[in-house]
Design a protein around this motif. Structure first.
Motif, PDB file in Angstrom:
ATOM      1  N   ALA A 183       0.842  -1.201   0.000  1.00 46.64           N
ATOM      2  CA  ALA A 183       0.000   0.000   0.000  1.00 46.64           C
ATOM      3  C   ALA A 183       0.881   1.256   0.000  1.00 46.64           C
ATOM      4  O   ALA A 183       0.619   2.220  -0.732  1.00 46.64           O
ATOM      5  CB  ALA A 183      -0.937  -0.012   1.198  1.00 46.64           C
ATOM      6  N   HIS A 206      -1.288   1.036  -9.946  1.00 44.08           N
ATOM      7  CA  HIS A 206      -2.422   0.104  -9.999  1.00 44.08           C
ATOM      8  C   HIS A 206      -1.979  -1.314  -9.689  1.00 44.08           C
ATOM      9  O   HIS A 206      -2.643  -2.044  -8.958  1.00 44.08           O
ATOM     10  CB  HIS A 206      -3.096   0.166 -11.379  1.00 44.08           C
ATOM     11  CG  HIS A 206      -3.751   1.470 -11.646  1.00 44.08           C
ATOM     12  ND1 HIS A 206      -4.063   1.921 -12.895  1.00 44.08           N
ATOM     13  CD2 HIS A 206      -4.159   2.453 -10.789  1.00 44.08           C
ATOM     14  CE1 HIS A 206      -4.636   3.126 -12.813  1.00 44.08           C
ATOM     15  NE2 HIS A 206      -4.690   3.464 -11.538  1.00 44.08           N
ATOM     16  N   THR A 208      -1.374  -1.551  -5.966  1.00 39.46           N
ATOM     17  CA  THR A 208      -2.649  -1.519  -5.234  1.00 39.46           C
ATOM     18  C   THR A 208      -3.320  -2.884  -5.302  1.00 39.46           C
ATOM     19  O   THR A 208      -3.869  -3.377  -4.305  1.00 39.46           O
ATOM     20  CB  THR A 208      -3.582  -0.452  -5.843  1.00 39.46           C
ATOM     21  OG1 THR A 208      -2.908   0.808  -5.816  1.00 39.46           O
ATOM     22  CG2 THR A 208      -4.877  -0.341  -5.056  1.00 39.46           C
ATOM     23  N   ARG A 209      -3.258  -3.506  -6.496  1.00 33.69           N
ATOM     24  CA  ARG A 209      -3.843  -4.849  -6.633  1.00 33.69           C
ATOM     25  C   ARG A 209      -3.153  -5.840  -5.698  1.00 33.69           C
ATOM     26  O   ARG A 209      -3.798  -6.688  -5.093  1.00 33.69           O
ATOM     27  CB  ARG A 209      -3.684  -5.349  -8.072  1.00 33.69           C
ATOM     28  CG  ARG A 209      -4.645  -4.739  -9.032  1.00 33.69           C
ATOM     29  CD  ARG A 209      -4.539  -5.472 -10.371  1.00 33.69           C
ATOM     30  NE  ARG A 209      -5.317  -4.772 -11.376  1.00 33.69           N
ATOM     31  CZ  ARG A 209      -4.819  -3.852 -12.194  1.00 33.69           C
ATOM     32  NH1 ARG A 209      -3.542  -3.533 -12.130  1.00 33.69           N
ATOM     33  NH2 ARG A 209      -5.592  -3.244 -13.066  1.00 33.69           N
ATOM     34  N   ALA A 239      -1.644  -5.165  -2.862  1.00 37.18           N
ATOM     35  CA  ALA A 239      -2.078  -4.881  -1.494  1.00 37.18           C
ATOM     36  C   ALA A 239      -3.483  -5.447  -1.255  1.00 37.18           C
ATOM     37  O   ALA A 239      -3.748  -6.071  -0.222  1.00 37.18           O
ATOM     38  CB  ALA A 239      -2.064  -3.371  -1.249  1.00 37.18           C
ATOM     39  N   ALA A 240      -4.353  -5.242  -2.234  1.00 40.29           N
ATOM     40  CA  ALA A 240      -5.738  -5.721  -2.097  1.00 40.29           C
ATOM     41  C   ALA A 240      -5.766  -7.245  -2.010  1.00 40.29           C
ATOM     42  O   ALA A 240      -6.496  -7.821  -1.211  1.00 40.29           O
ATOM     43  CB  ALA A 240      -6.565  -5.235  -3.281  1.00 40.29           C
ATOM     44  N   ARG A 241      -4.948  -7.898  -2.830  1.00 38.71           N
ATOM     45  CA  ARG A 241      -4.914  -9.368  -2.849  1.00 38.71           C
ATOM     46  C   ARG A 241      -4.477  -9.910  -1.483  1.00 38.71           C
ATOM     47  O   ARG A 241      -5.111 -10.821  -0.926  1.00 38.71           O
ATOM     48  CB  ARG A 241      -3.930  -9.819  -3.942  1.00 38.71           C
ATOM     49  CG  ARG A 241      -3.713 -11.321  -4.036  1.00 38.71           C
ATOM     50  CD  ARG A 241      -2.759 -11.657  -5.177  1.00 38.71           C
ATOM     51  NE  ARG A 241      -1.481 -10.966  -5.098  1.00 38.71           N
ATOM     52  CZ  ARG A 241      -0.494 -11.309  -4.274  1.00 38.71           C
ATOM     53  NH1 ARG A 241      -0.640 -12.315  -3.436  1.00 38.71           N
ATOM     54  NH2 ARG A 241       0.639 -10.623  -4.264  1.00 38.71           N
ATOM     55  N   SER A 284      -4.445  -8.284   1.474  1.00 41.02           N
ATOM     56  CA  SER A 284      -5.406  -7.910   2.521  1.00 41.02           C
ATOM     57  C   SER A 284      -6.586  -8.878   2.518  1.00 41.02           C
ATOM     58  O   SER A 284      -7.085  -9.281   3.566  1.00 41.02           O
ATOM     59  CB  SER A 284      -5.923  -6.490   2.291  1.00 41.02           C
ATOM     60  OG  SER A 284      -4.871  -5.579   2.336  1.00 41.02           O
ATOM     61  N   GLN A 285      -7.019  -9.246   1.315  1.00 39.84           N
ATOM     62  CA  GLN A 285      -8.135 -10.182   1.196  1.00 39.84           C
ATOM     63  C   GLN A 285      -7.752 -11.538   1.798  1.00 39.84           C
ATOM     64  O   GLN A 285      -8.523 -12.140   2.547  1.00 39.84           O
ATOM     65  CB  GLN A 285      -8.515 -10.353  -0.277  1.00 39.84           C
ATOM     66  CG  GLN A 285      -9.798 -11.126  -0.481  1.00 39.84           C
ATOM     67  CD  GLN A 285     -10.120 -11.293  -1.967  1.00 39.84           C
ATOM     68  OE1 GLN A 285      -9.211 -11.466  -2.784  1.00 39.84           O
ATOM     69  NE2 GLN A 285     -11.383 -11.215  -2.308  1.00 39.84           N
TER      70      GLN A 285
END
Lengths: 381, 135
Positions: free
Chosen positions: A353, A366, A369-370, A372-374, A376-377
């Motif tokens: 992040a 981008h 961010t993906r 980080a999102a992956r 975190s999920q």
């Protein structure tokens, strides 16, 4: 009309005018005007002798420009009175033009613009488009550059290293407008390599070919980045790879290593792995050691740490990263990657992040961010 | 036609309704958001209303003149600046109402849970060149 032929002839035609006694800046303007005229008239009827046509038209453009400058009448008469040039007409001054356009007195941006126009034969509009600046701005940049090199003697031997640096910059810019700058950089480097007997020029050409080979696999349809490890290697261009490897091997065989050859060697090792898991990271670390010895660059140190992480495991990679300046671009992204490999997902998510926030371009932002999102999920389960 | 700046803030705007930070979204939600933004710009291009769009790095420095022969004074980056611009889109539209409508659509970009972010965007008209005919 063959636009590429036009562009290839550009430096030679400038050279002819310079040999007839025209100063570089004026010659370059006259040839640019001749190119524009060719673009208008050749589609209907391409001349049998394109170079001769360009020389004639550029010479006429030059004379027209001179006539309209009354204050320079003396010089004009002197030039016009000169006998028709002899064997110099066939001399190729392209190499001299490469040197002049990359003269160390120029800023990198000016050298790039001037090289693309005078050696590459691109129009100011095309160059402006490629660099996303207004055409007027680019025109000013080019005319300032020409004034800067106004006192440099055309025959002066130049510094090949600065030429290579300029071509490398053009290549790395990729492509945004109508002009594919990466392909143009390869064309010019190929031309330069054919005129010089230099290992680093060959090394740069190999480096460009090997990276260009990956282009079809490097981005998705929507423009997002595909990291090297996830690229569909069947989409790599095998003939570019074969050519790059051959050029590199010849250069390396002469045992005069330089930074471009070392970078190309790393790219060749990636190209050599049919699957990401089969990459010879130990050899790659070896090349990074060479590259570090040659350049002492902190960016190389950073990339080396990632390679160490692949060769000897993420803990070793993090240890190598610990000695690298944390202020470097992509340091946080590298750290995130190694933390994830080491199983510290919390730190990895936070670092990705952070890295996204400081990313130097949107595609990377981008991508990070993906990531980080992956993670975190995954942490949320 | 008038040009308007649609300004997105990292900080300084009132809190969005759906204010979950992007790195807390699922990868699909990130994907949908990016797709929305690309589609939006593409649509304005096709209607001839798109001018420019840029994102800015969150890091910035204040600079000012410090007198003849002295290097400029710099300050920052400020971690706690009140206002921080994230990026912009410039549109060229016929009416102020159209600018507001488009900003409203952009503010509805999907975020966490696929729901609209409802973020605040600032709409600022460009000062144009003086007209030739004034009476």
């Amino acid at each position: 009309m063959d636009e590429l032929l036009l562009r290839e002839l550009t430096p030679a035609v400038i050279g002819v005018l310079v040999h007839r006694g025209v100063d570089f800046a004026t010659a370059e303007d006259a040839v640019q005007e001749a190119l524009i005229q060719a673009a208008l008239t050749w589609p209907d009827r391409q001349p049998a002798d394109p170079k001769g046509w360009l020389v004639t038209v550029a010479w006429r453009k030059f004379l027209d420009a001179r006539r309209s400058e009354a204050s320079r009448r003396d010089r004009e008469q002197r030039v016009e009175a000169e006998p028709p040039p002899g064997p110099t007409e066939t001399a190729d001054d392209t190499l001299q033009l490469f040197f002049l356009c990359a003269d160390p007195s120029l800023t990198p941006a000016s050298a790039v613009a001037l090289t693309l126009r005078a050696v590459g034969g691109l129009t100011t509009r095309q160059i402006a488009q490629a660099y996303l600046v207004p055409e007027v701005t680019m025109a000013q940049r080019i005319s300032r550059a020409k004034r800067t090199v106004g006192d440099v003697r055309f025959e002066e031997p130049g510094d090949l290293a600065t030429v290579l640096r300029v071509l490398y910059l053009v290549f790395n810019e990729g492509y945004t407008g109508d002009v594919d700058l990466a392909a143009e950089a390869i064309r010019l480097t190929r031309q330069l390599a054919s005129m010089t007997d230099d290992e680093e020029t060959a090394g740069l050409l190999a480096l460009m070919l090997l990276h260009h080979a990956r282009r079809p696999a490097r981005t998705r349809g929507d423009g997002s980045l595909v990291p090297l490890a996830e690229q569909d290697r069947s989409r790599w261009n095998t003939s570019l790879i074969a050519e790059g490897v051959a050029v590199l091997q010849t250069a390396l065989g002469r045992d005069r290593l330089g930074e471009f050859q070392a970078q190309a060697a790393i790219a060749a090792l990636h190209a050599d792995a049919p699957r990401a898991e089969e990459t010879d990271w130990v050899q790659i670390v070896g090349w990074y050691d060479e590259l570090l010895r040659l350049t002492e660059s902190p960016v190389v140190e950073l990339n080396r740490a990632i390679a160490v992480g692949e060769a000897d495991g993420p803990v070793a990679g993090l240890a190598a990263l610990a000695t690298v300046d944390p202020g470097l671009p992509r340091h946080t992204a590298a750290s995130a990657y190694l933390h994830e490999k080491a199983g510290d997902l919390r730190a990895a998510a936070r670092l990705y992040a952070d890295a996204a926030r400081s990313a130097p371009n949107l595609a990377e932002r981008h991508h990070l961010t993906r990531q980080a999102a992956r993670i975190s999920q995954a942490l949320r389960g | 036609m008038t040009k308007y700046l649609l300004l997105k803030h990292y900080r300084g705007a009132p809190e969005a309704v759906n204010a979950v930070p992007m790195d807390q979204w699922t990868p699909e939600e990130v994907e949908d958001h990016l797709q929305f933004m690309a589609d939006f710009a593409g649509r304005l291009e096709s209607t001839g209303e798109y001018v420019d769009g840029q994102a800015l790095s969150p890091e910035g420095t204040f600079v000012r003149y410090d007198g003849e022969g002295r290097p400029p004074v710099t300050d920052g980056p400020f971690a706690e600046t009140k206002d921080l611009i994230a990026g912009w889109m410039v549109i060229d539209v016929d009416t102020y109402e159209r600018a507001l409508a488009l900003a409203g659509e952009l503010s509805a970009a999907p975020g966490a849970g696929g729901k609209p972010i409802h973020e605040w965007l600032e709409v600022r008209p460009f000062l144009s060149a003086p007209p030739t005919v004034t009476e």
